[in-house]
Design an enzyme around this catalytic site. Structure first.
Site, mmCIF file in Angstrom:
data_model
loop_
_atom_site.group_PDB
_atom_site.id
_atom_site.type_symbol
_atom_site.label_atom_id
_atom_site.label_comp_id
_atom_site.label_asym_id
_atom_site.label_seq_id
_atom_site.Cartn_x
_atom_site.Cartn_y
_atom_site.Cartn_z
ATOM 1 N N GLY A 54 0.832 -1.191 0.000
ATOM 2 C CA GLY A 54 0.000 0.000 0.000
ATOM 3 C C GLY A 54 0.870 1.246 0.000
ATOM 4 O O GLY A 54 2.008 1.220 0.464
ATOM 5 N N GLY A 56 1.668 5.263 1.256
ATOM 6 C CA GLY A 56 1.592 5.863 2.586
ATOM 7 C C GLY A 56 2.790 5.531 3.452
ATOM 8 O O GLY A 56 2.866 5.972 4.595
ATOM 9 N N HIS A 57 3.724 4.720 2.905
ATOM 10 C CA HIS A 57 4.920 4.331 3.662
ATOM 11 C C HIS A 57 6.188 4.923 3.048
ATOM 12 O O HIS A 57 7.279 4.441 3.290
ATOM 13 C CB HIS A 57 5.066 2.809 3.709
ATOM 14 C CG HIS A 57 3.833 2.101 4.162
ATOM 15 N ND1 HIS A 57 3.265 2.345 5.383
ATOM 16 C CD2 HIS A 57 3.056 1.172 3.558
ATOM 17 C CE1 HIS A 57 2.187 1.587 5.517
ATOM 18 N NE2 HIS A 57 2.033 0.876 4.424
ATOM 19 N N ASP A 110 -1.451 -8.323 0.822
ATOM 20 C CA ASP A 110 -0.194 -8.347 0.065
ATOM 21 C C ASP A 110 0.181 -9.773 -0.313
ATOM 22 O O ASP A 110 0.558 -10.055 -1.448
ATOM 23 C CB ASP A 110 0.944 -7.725 0.888
ATOM 24 C CG ASP A 110 0.753 -6.239 1.112
ATOM 25 O OD1 ASP A 110 -0.250 -5.877 1.745
ATOM 26 O OD2 ASP A 110 1.588 -5.445 0.658
ATOM 27 N N HIS A 219 0.086 0.766 9.664
ATOM 28 C CA HIS A 219 -1.197 1.270 9.157
ATOM 29 C C HIS A 219 -2.043 1.788 10.314
ATOM 30 O O HIS A 219 -3.248 1.918 10.192
ATOM 31 C CB HIS A 219 -1.965 0.173 8.429
ATOM 32 C CG HIS A 219 -1.149 -0.566 7.438
ATOM 33 N ND1 HIS A 219 -0.455 -1.705 7.759
ATOM 34 C CD2 HIS A 219 -0.882 -0.307 6.150
ATOM 35 C CE1 HIS A 219 0.205 -2.113 6.687
ATOM 36 N NE2 HIS A 219 -0.038 -1.295 5.706
#
Lengths: 333, 210
Positions: A54, A56-57, A110, A219
């Site tokens: 995802g 955002g990292h 994932d 998250h």
């Protein structure tokens, strides 16, 4: 919500487009489906490394594409796994004839999507191995759960295995090395504030001004405990002790100490944590021979930090020191 | 007993998309409690992408239709749900290649094939607090009813009830799979979001396939 974005729908695409514009000599952005490759992909006769997850990292994973690290990265929606078509196209684009290693963080989405992509690639005759990183000691490892989450060790595995691939190691060797890095790496994180997922528009969890969450996931998943805020020294002890005890890391071990920002915590504070962690390890006879400090596997604007320890051997140390040329990590070139 | 046509299958998916759209916020709310709060939004995105392809999907056999549904879900939903719902329709499609209609019994075999695919991919079983807790009993109720000579209407109505009971059974469970499993005992007391969207799949079938 106060964010420097145009719209939640377009934030990922606009961000990777910007990344590509900033580092056009190193990487290439592909859209529909979205993935990022080395500018010179495919590199003939080299094992290719593909990761993803995802968004955002950042800088993980797109910022780690380049010589000596990843051949491709697949960015999903914010905190949502990418899809098999992205991974499949990325795998085809970087396959240099020596096979492709998928480095997957242990989250159900994932893992499932990478499995499907590997099936598709194998059906086209591409040799694919996958290694799942699960290093978060905050989660109980049990047959009855999805298992430990993949966090900080992922960054270290991508660097070390990228160097091994560059040095000409075979797919089996690079996969075995990746397993070995995972086996010797442990992490734990903490949060001072929540992150805000753009399409949600509000904090993922409520954390009062005087409290912190120990064992937070990247998250914003809840951790082990929520307690009153403590000093940096005390927090460092609380994070480090379960990590050291888990492997366990022993007197005489050589380790890489990685202190990571969750996104909102500045370097000024990270180095306070690093200094204390270094002191605690040294006192226990654990030798810190390599280090990494900075925001490398983040959780949007979350304030907080994580600590990762990796027990090194000579081969891993040599591969860690090998040249790397990516948007977010570069040395030796 | 009358057969199920390919246009009915598409109508089923359309109705499912409408129900997901209606329940989007509720599903997201369920997911926020024990997951990462995106199940409703992700499913909605995937099903809307299918509707865009209506013209292509409507004029084809059931195998190609279901495969189109599968590939669209796989490439647009993301997360575990995209892979699992996608696998369900992909496996189901393998029994419908070239067919323009299905007998009620054949439809049951398709559902079972899809379920087997999900079990293989997700490595979950009944009691793990997943979509399988609604899917498995729903399919079993449908098959048993058809085998005993009941009508499509009766079979699908029983499937909806059994799936609903399955969904309710997830509430007290401690999650063993997916992101909810990180919560351990804190996952108990909440229904599973995936089982909730699965009930809608049966409900939309009951409204369109008989």
């Amino acid at each position: 919500m106060k964010k420097l974005i145009n719209s939640p729908e377009n934030v990922v695409l606009e961000s990777i487009t910007g990344l590509g514009a900033a580092f056009s000599e190193l990487i290439k952005i592909h859209t529909n489906p979205n993935y990022i490759t080395r500018a010179d992909a495919p590199v003939e006769n080299k094992v290719a490394l593909v990761s993803g997850g995802g968004s955002g990292h950042e800088p993980m994973h797109g910022g780690f594409v380049g010589r000596g690290m990843l051949d491709a990265a697949c960015p999903g929606a914010v905190f949502t796994s990418p899809t098999p078509d992205q991974m499949f196209e990325a795998t085809k684009a970087v396959n240099g004839g020596k096979g492709v290693l998928h480095i997957v963080k242990n989250y159900t989405g994932d893992v499932l999507n990478f499995e499907m992509a590997a099936d598709l690639a194998r059906a086209e005759g591409i040799e694919v191995e996958a290694v799942v990183i699960d290093d978060d000691v905050a989660v109980k490892d049990s047959l009855w759960t999805a298992g430990r989450r993949g966090v900080g060790t992922t960054v270290l595995a991508e660097k070390i295995c990228g160097a091994a691939a560059e040095a000409g190691h075979s797919l089996k060797e690079v996969a075995a090395l990746c397993q070995n890095v995972n086996k010797n790496g442990r992490s734990m994180g903490m949060a001072l504030t929540s992150c805000i997922v753009p399409h949600a528009g509000k904090p993922t969890f409520d954390l009062p001004e005087d409290e912190m969450e120990i064992g937070i996931g990247i998250h914003g998943e809840p951790g082990r405990t929520r307690t009153k805020l403590k000093s940096a020294d005390e927090i460092t002890e609380v994070l480090l002790q379960p990590i050291v005890e888990d492997l366990p890391y022993k007197s005489g071990d050589e380790v890489l100490l990685f202190v990571n920002s969750m996104g909102g915590t500045p370097l000024l504070e990270l180095f306070v944590v690093y200094g204390k962690a270094h002191e605690i390890l040294t006192r226990q006879g654990i030798k810190v021979t390599r280090s990494l400090v900075g925001p490398y596997i983040t959780s949007l604007e979350m304030a907080g930090a994580s600590i990762t320890l990796l027990k090194l051997d000579d081969e891993m140390t040599k591969l860690w020191d090998a040249p790397v040329l990516t948007p977010a990590l570069r040395w030796g070139v | 007993m009358s057969n199920i046509s390919s246009s009915q299958i598409f109508t089923w998916i359309e109705r499912y998309a409408a129900q997901i759209a209606e329940q989007k916020d509720y599903l997201t709310q369920l997911d926020a409690a024990i997951g990462d709060g995106d199940h409703g939004a992700n499913m909605h995105r995937g099903l809307q992408a299918i509707l865009v392809k209506k013209a292509d999907l409507q004029n084809t056999d059931i195998g190609a239709l279901l495969k189109g549904v599968a590939m669209t879900l796989i490439s647009t939903v993301g997360g575990a749900s995209g892979a699992l719902y996608g696998t369900f329709f992909l496996q189901a499609s393998t029994l419908a290649g070239g067919k323009t209609e299905l007998s009620p019994r054949e439809f049951g075999s398709l559902l079972e094939k899809g379920l087997a695919g999900i079990v293989l991919r997700g490595k979950a079983a009944v009691g793990d607090k997943t979509m399988i807790d609604a899917l498995q009993p729903g399919i079993k109720a449908y098959k048993d009813s058809i085998e005993s000579g009941e009508t499509m209407e009766q079979a699908l109505s029983k499937a909806v009830s059994a799936a609903d009971v399955g969904l309710s059974s997830t509430t007290p469970l401690i999650a063993r799979k997916g992101r909810a499993s990180y919560l351990g005992e804190r996952s108990a007391g909440h229904p599973d979001p995936g089982a909730s969207s699965t009930v809608l799949l049966f409900r939309s079938a009951a409204e369109t396939l008989c």
